[in-house]
Structures are given as C-alpha cells and as structure tokens.
Design an enzyme around this catalytic site. Sequence first.
Site, mmCIF file in Angstrom:
data_model
loop_
_atom_site.group_PDB
_atom_site.id
_atom_site.type_symbol
_atom_site.label_atom_id
_atom_site.label_comp_id
_atom_site.label_asym_id
_atom_site.label_seq_id
_atom_site.Cartn_x
_atom_site.Cartn_y
_atom_site.Cartn_z
ATOM 1 N N HIS B 281 7.492 1.738 6.056
ATOM 2 C CA HIS B 281 8.652 1.521 6.937
ATOM 3 C C HIS B 281 9.422 2.797 7.220
ATOM 4 C CE1 HIS B 281 8.271 -2.824 7.084
ATOM 5 N NE2 HIS B 281 8.071 -2.844 5.789
ATOM 6 N N ASP B 345 8.213 -1.971 -0.101
ATOM 7 C CA ASP B 345 7.463 -3.143 0.362
ATOM 8 C C ASP B 345 6.438 -2.762 1.424
ATOM 9 O OD1 ASP B 345 10.041 -2.649 1.708
ATOM 10 O OD2 ASP B 345 9.269 -4.093 3.151
ATOM 11 N N GLU B 346 5.391 -3.556 1.470
ATOM 12 C CA GLU B 346 4.450 -3.566 2.588
ATOM 13 C C GLU B 346 3.798 -2.225 2.891
ATOM 14 O OE1 GLU B 346 6.178 -7.270 5.189
ATOM 15 O OE2 GLU B 346 6.949 -5.293 5.703
ATOM 16 N N VAL B 347 3.376 -1.504 1.857
ATOM 17 C CA VAL B 347 2.608 -0.307 2.195
ATOM 18 C C VAL B 347 1.196 -0.744 2.585
ATOM 19 C CG1 VAL B 347 3.979 1.206 0.730
ATOM 20 C CG2 VAL B 347 1.839 0.253 -0.136
#
Lengths: 570, 570
Positions: B281, B345-347
């Site tokens: 992100h 989060d969300e790599v």
Amino acid sequence: MAAHILRALACLVVVFLSYAVAIWPIPRTLLTGTSPAKLSPNFGINLHGLPSPPADVVAAISRTQSRLRSDSLERLVLGRGSADVQEIGRARLLTSLTATLRPGSPVESIAEETTAAIDSKDESYELSIPDDRGVATLVANSSLGLLRGLTTFEQLWYDHKGTKYTLEAPIHILDEPAFLVSIPRPAAAKLKANSGMNGSFPVADILRTLDAMSWVKLSILYWHVIDSQSFPLEVGAFPELSEKGAYSAEEVYTRTDVQRIVKYANERGIDVVMELDSPGHTTAISAAHPEHVACAAKSPWSKYASEPPAGQLRIASRSTLSFARTLFSSVAAALPGTMMSSGGDEVNLPCWEEDEETVADLARRNITIADALNEFVQTVQGVIKEHGKTPFIKSDMVLTHDVPVLDDTVVVVWQTSEDAAAVANRRLRLIHQPSNYFYLAYSFDPFANLTAAQHALVLGGQDSLLVARPTSAHEGPPFSGQMPLWSEQSSPENLDPIVWPRLAAGAEVFWTGATLPNGSPRLGANATSGTHALARLHELRYRLVDRGVKAIALQPKWCVLRPGECDLDS
Amino acid sequence: MAAHILRALACLVVVFLSYAVAIWPIPRTLLTGTSPAKLSPNFGINLHGLPSPPADVVAAISRTQSRLRSDSLERLVLGRGSADVQEIGRARLLTSLTATLRPGSPVESIAEETTAAIDSKDESYELSIPDDRGVATLVANSSLGLLRGLTTFEQLWYDHKGTKYTLEAPIHILDEPAFLVSIPRPAAAKLKANSGMNGSFPVADILRTLDAMSWVKLSILYWHVIDSQSFPLEVGAFPELSEKGAYSAEEVYTRTDVQRIVKYANERGIDVVMELDSPGHTTAISAAHPEHVACAAKSPWSKYASEPPAGQLRIASRSTLSFARTLFSSVAAALPGTMMSSGGDEVNLPCWEEDEETVADLARRNITIADALNEFVQTVQGVIKEHGKTPFIKSDMVLTHDVPVLDDTVVVVWQTSEDAAAVANRRLRLIHQPSNYFYLAYSFDPFANLTAAQHALVLGGQDSLLVARPTSAHEGPPFSGQMPLWSEQSSPENLDPIVWPRLAAGAEVFWTGATLPNGSPRLGANATSGTHALARLHELRYRLVDRGVKAIALQPKWCVLRPGECDLDS
C-alpha cells in the site's frame, strides 16, 4: 436533422466512446468537436421569442447565470484544471447564449407546463455551442424545454481559476426524453417525507433534493407524506390530524410549506404526486380520530401490520368513508398537477377481522371485507378524478386484493417488478418501483431486477449505483420507474449520501433510454460504455458536492482521475 | 464498597432493568433513586486538590459547563420534556459539582496520562448526585479519571425549556473500564484518514469525530494515514512525499495539523496510534521516490495488489531500507504516545517476483523474499522501539508470511477474528478488528464473529449496530477490539452517519464489559437487557445530533418514544 447540423457534422471529430462532457443524463443526440471554447467574464443569457417571459423562466435563467459563475468543477484528470491551461488560452470566447422559444409555441410558465396533463408535455430542446462565433443558441418549443436546455448548458463547462471552458466545441445537442412525449416520462424520485426515523425531513432538505433532481432532469416527485407513525400534513378540513398526529408542531408540513414545496418543484420541471397512503398505514389518524381506525397500535403489531404501529381505516364504516372523501378532497383541492395517489400497500385482513366495529358494520350492511375495500377504493379514486387528476394505486391492491380500479389508474409496482406483467395484462399503466430497498440503500446491487443479459456491464459494474429496469414489454403503455427513498432507512442526517448520486443513475436510464448518442446500446456488453457512464457519474458527483449536495464518492479519487485503471479487468 | 454508598443503598429504589439515564457506555456500578433533581441556573464546577490545575483539565471542565448549558436533549418519552413538568417543579436544586483529585495522586495533564504507557493508566472515578443536598461530587485518582467522570456527568441531564434535570436522584456511580487497568482498554476507532474516496478527511471532520469518541469514552484512534492512492502526511525528513504524493496541497496533513489533531485527541483522553502502512500500500511514495517502489501502478492491478494502484516498497534494497528507517524515525519523533504501527497488510509476492530491481537485489545479496521481509519488519520495528513505542503490526504479516516480530508486538487481527487464536498461540498480544467491513457499514450484521451463544440478544438484535467481540480466551493478554472505519467506503459526505452511533456500540462492549451494573449479563438471553441498551443508544444518538454530529436514527421516532413496542415479539 437540420441542414446546419449536417454542415456542423462535416467539421466535427465525433468522439464516439469517450465524451469529455460532464453531462448527466447524456442527451439523445450529442455531437462534439475538439476545439476549446470559454465563457466571457461578461457572459449573458438573452431570451428571445418571449416578450413577456414567465417569471419562472426568468428565474431559471438567473439560476443558470448564477451557477455558471459559482460552479467550480475542475476537469477530473491528473493536474485537474491546470492540465488545460494551454487550451484555455487559445479558447474561443463565447459572449452569450441566446435562448429562443420557437415561434408559434404557447407562452406558458414552466410550472404550468410541468403540471399539465402528462401526455401534453414537450421537453425537447436544441443546443449549439459554436467554435467559430461568440453566441451559443438554445431553441425549444416550451418553457419546460428551455429549462431542460439551460440545465444541460450549465453542465458543459469546467472551471479553472474562474474561467469556464470546454475542450469539445463545437457541441450540438438535440434532446428530449427517450420515451414518447405522449407517455409520461418515467424518472421519478420517491420521497417518504414523513420520515419514520426522525419526524419529517425539514423543508430545506426537500428543496435541496428538488434542486438536485432538476439538475439530472428528474420530472416527478412521488411524495409519500403520511404514514403509520405520524401525520405531518396540515389538512384544511381536518387541522386536528396534524395537531394531534404529528410528532410535534415543528414536524408538520403546513399548507404554506406544501405550497412552497410544490411551487419550488414545478418551477424546476418537477411534478409532485402526493400519496395519501390508505386504508393501511393510517395509525397516526387515530390520534385525532380514533373512531376511524381499526386495530390502532394493537399488539403484537406484526400480526396486524407490516410495520409498527398497526392501524387501518375502518373501510366498512360509512362515517369513515365520508371522512376519507373529505380528506382526499381537501388535499386534492390544494394541489396543482394532474396526478394523485391513494397508496394502498400492505393492508392486513386480521386487523379488520378482529375489529368489533368493522365486524358489526360488515354484518349490518351485509357485505364482505372485499366489498368494503372495493367501495373504499372507488370512493377515494372518485375524489381524485373529481379533482381532474389521474389516480395512482399500489400494486398489491390490484393483484393481491383484486380490487377493481378506474381504467386510467396508474399502478405502482413496488413489491417485485415481476408483477409488472400481471398489471399490464389487466391493461393498466404502471410505474416500476423496485422494493428491494434495503439492497438499494446498503448493498448497492446494480443487478436487481435486471435480466442476465443486462448484467454484463451496467454502468461499469460499480457497486454503488442503482439502475432501475426500463419497463419491459407489456400491453399497456409503460408508465415508468421510480427510485424509492425509503425513509425508514434514512433520516435528515444521511439523506444526501443515501440518495446521491445513486438517484441519478435512474435518471439516465429513463431520459436517455436504451441507446447512447453514438448509437451503441447504453447497457451493451461493452466495458467502454460502462466506463464512460462511470466517468460522467463521477463528474456529476463532484458537481453535486460543489453545489452543496453531500453526494458520496463512488471510487477513490486516484481511480476517478484515471478512468478505467481501477477496473477489475484492467 | 465504601460505607457512604452502602448508606445510600438503603434509601435507594434500585431500578434494575430500566435505567432512565442517558449514559453511554453504562458505568460498571450505577445506583439510582427516584427523586428529581435539577441544575441551578448558576450551576458551577469547582476543582479541588489541584492548586495548579493542568490547562487541559480546566478546559475539560469548561467544555462540560458549556455542554450543560447547550445540550437540549429532551427525555424520549411521549410528550418529551413536558411530561416531566411536575417532577421538575419539585426537583431539588443542585448548585455545584465538586471535582476532586484524590490526595496523593500525581498532578498530570490529561494529555500526559493519555499518552503514558498503556499499563499505567487509571481512568476510574466516583460520581455522586445527592437528593438531599445541593452539591454533587466527583472524585478520581487522575486527571483522566476526572475527564471520564465529567463526561458521565454531562449525560445525566435531560433538558426541558432550558432546565437540566434528572428524575433518578440520588445517583451513585463507581466506574472504570471493564478490563484491568494493567491491560490497555480495548475500545478504539480506526480512522483511515487518508480517505481513498475524496482525498483526506478535513481536519475539522477528524476533530468532530474525536469529540464524539471522547463522549463515549473511546480511548484510542488508530490512524491509517497513508495508503496506495495518496500520501497526505507531511514528513519532516521527506517533504517531497506529500508534495508529490498527495492529491493536492490542500489535501495534506501538515505537521501542524498532525500536532493539532494529536493534541486535541490527547486532551480528550484519546491516544493516537499512527499507522504507516508498509511495505504494501505504498504506491503513493513512488510519486516522489519511484526508486523505492516495485510494481508501481502496474497493470493489471488485481494481479499485483488487493486494491488499485499496485505498488510496494522494494524490501530487498538497502537504499529503500534506509529510506524506511528515516521515514519511520521522522514520523515517530514528532508523535507523543507509546504506540505506533507499521501496518503490513496485503503484501503481494508477484509484485516483487517480477520486479527486476528486487530480483537483482535478492540475487546480489543471496537472500529470499522472506528474508527481505523479515529484515524490513525488523528495521521498522526497531525504529519504533528506539522511539520508546510499542510496535503494532497486521496479522497477515505474522500468520501468512510468518515474519518474526518483537515479543511485545501488538498484532492487529483484521482478516478474521478466527486468527486470534493463532496469534495468541504465539503468545503475542492482539487487537480484534473485524474485517467484514462491508457488512459492518452496509448490512449491519451484529453477529459477525460472535459465537452462537452470543447471538441471542446482542443489544436487542437491532440491525444497525456493530458489536465487536471481546477478546476470547487465549494465552497472551487481550489487547482488544477496534471498530474499523474503512474510508474506501466513506467520504466526508457520509462520515458521521456511517460512524455514528454504530461506533458507540463497541465502546460499551469494552468499557462496561460482560456485566451490567445490575449484575445481569450484558449479552444475556434476555430481551430486556437488549431493549435497555437500545433505549440508551437512542438517547445517545439524539444527543449526538443535538451536539452537531450527524448520527443516523436507529428506529422510527414512534418506536423511540415507545420502548419495546416495535420489538418483533411484542
């Protein structure tokens, strides 16, 4: 097509799949070029063909002038307005717009035309923005058409540091609602103004909603003004109804309020269909007239009603029939327009079956509940007709209860749009009003009531749009679609973000119809058309916010500035 | 229990199941009577035990005084305030509140106590409203406790024509958060202040949200300030990040803004946990530093990221590690408080696997992506520790990527609360943050993440409340729950109605804990407790609106004024 348009066509680069004009709904015919044009600081609007122009036309022109000055929507591209500085520099200067009522057209006010019979309206207009001279032109056959054209004109301009410009001159627009003018145009907003949530919406909220409705050419406000919980409408014949039945004296629409709201709407091309929901949802009448209401606030409410509190008019009582007649007459007499609704949703049989007075009336008169319901509907429809209005009624009254209605009745299909066929089979006109409101407001299902074929790329597959289905094939003439705002789910605190820009989606469905100006299907299985609509809807949303309407954003701004880059298939 | 409370008990009629006090969250111990009391027109608050009172304590008292004057919430009963005219007439007059810091307590500002180590806070207070004398009393061991007590005091009063009264004197309250003070209190709001929708939330919106949070005793703002789409945070070491990465210069939180927001929060008992989400992100960093970002805005975004645009820090690059170290250090140095989050989060692995620079760095250094991720996390956690703060991290970094973290790390369990056990098994502390945010915001599922046994009557089964689950049994100490506000789904246009009063539900879950003051379980299989909470939540909502926060209504006003009558089983 007129000769001058054909001439214009010759020098136009027609941008078929990517209009960079922030117009919503998109006009039926739209030709754009690639030259910049901008408004002169002294830009003016001149009215021709109306030596004594109606006051509401003058006011509409004044509002357009004002918005042309105050609107500050920058183009939604990287760099925003500054990306266009060079183009703005070389833009042709427009000094004025000439608005002309076509010779031979009747000279009427916008309000008069708005409240005229629905098959007599002409909303068409022709708008030209040249790139080779300083005067734009607007021509229409009616004041209402001029209003629609002015509304479009306002949307053609982006702002950069106070300069209003377009990059797409020349622009030529020939526009009118998609449906034949002999059929009422079908885009309407339903405002349950008797908010079950928190009293009533303040008048200012309703006026703001009407403004925004007019900006997207919505033409009908369906005003569900009374309901089970409160009676916020001042009625001349029965002032006690609101005195005792409203939440408070502050939460009443006085006769002055109603006149103001209706006038405000009519001057903006919006007709008002007021609904006095009956015989169900009338508990609030019992505060002043308990003698007319069966099962008032009876417990458990879920046995006697679809929402609390229970309560229905005593349809078998002659005294109640007389009361209803006077109620409808008093309200109808004070309203302009040619439409009025008696509601009729969700009547509950046990409410009457267990009501001693109703049981006694039925026995004394030797009639059934069905007979009484017929008589009630005939009575209120009769009053509506006496006042020269077309009666509306809810679909369950016709389909569930098999109540005979007048031939010219408009049926509001609100439970499921699958009912449309059954209504049409009775040769009755209808309005679609999808009832899966919860999803509308909260889950944003764009596919509700759409066929699988229509699913592919409705407005780009965004999830926060409501798209109502155009009336499907049936025998009777289509009467259209409504976007219901169920105020059980809303309150003044979230009116704008619940309604906008969602409501605008339906406006285009019904104004523009099935075909985009480039000839491609509006709902075709073509990502481009969806993206195209999304980009314009973003612009509309930013314009609404700019004008003080708290419309919610549909995508992160990063995506807004980069059309298509956030699509799941990109 | 102190002797004077026992004495008070003797003359109290304890209303067990129907508190008519508009307090939210309900205190741990609450005894109420049946006598009316009202505030004198000259009512004042006197501070004892603080010869040189901290400025923020003085300000808190001043705010309370001001709200006591301006609050105009009438009791939510039929007739509203006018129903209580007789009682108000005979009410005992209260002339003042004496607020006392208990002897021996440290004299510190609210902000100092709020930003102190989480296991050192004392928020307890004791509040008494007599019915036999003119002076109410508030006693606490800390400035923070005084603030909490003042907040409760403000909620005890209804308004009728300017007179502030209660019907339930004497009132005695002993209160503190349900969780041991050695464990951080678990109610927090997550504000993704870098709104993906429309730039950033204006500072005024954040301040208003902080005000409302303090009114329901929420103690932590989890501030997700940067994200893929924009970098709206001015960073001392890298001013170019916001200069180039924000949507516009107007959409940047300057250092002054951040200081103002944090100070405003701290003075109201709210600690701020800022999250610099990384290494995923981080696309917006590429505007100023493309050399640090892999797969920036690479297409198709859905292959390289969970939301558009794609982009992650180049974790294998020594130069990027150094950049991250300086970034975290620069931000941490400017923030008070003992907590900071590195997100995580969300790599996305393909983003790195296909990035030429990352592939080259990995090969040159002979390490794997997992090694690089470990190094990155150790680096940023190290910086956070160096600044004396506890590091927070997202759960997928620990569970999905198996990254070793510091022992005192707090893990934000955001995907599914079923992950809590796995985190706890690693003996790491955790925060619950339910991720089914779409449902939270739009479908109002109160049962998400609750066991079947807890479903029965969560706050009466209302559908617009969020109730987060208190941390379930596990080995490590619970760290708590957050109510996430995902600003992808919100924008300044609907911030208030999306957040309020929903956020307050969680505040009570964690402040009051599992047991109501009458000893019954807060979530017992007993409709009464649910109705009881609903009535108080209505009052909170009306109070929020009264104070300018656009909280949505939970039920039609008809139902609000008639508690229980709209329940489905009534």
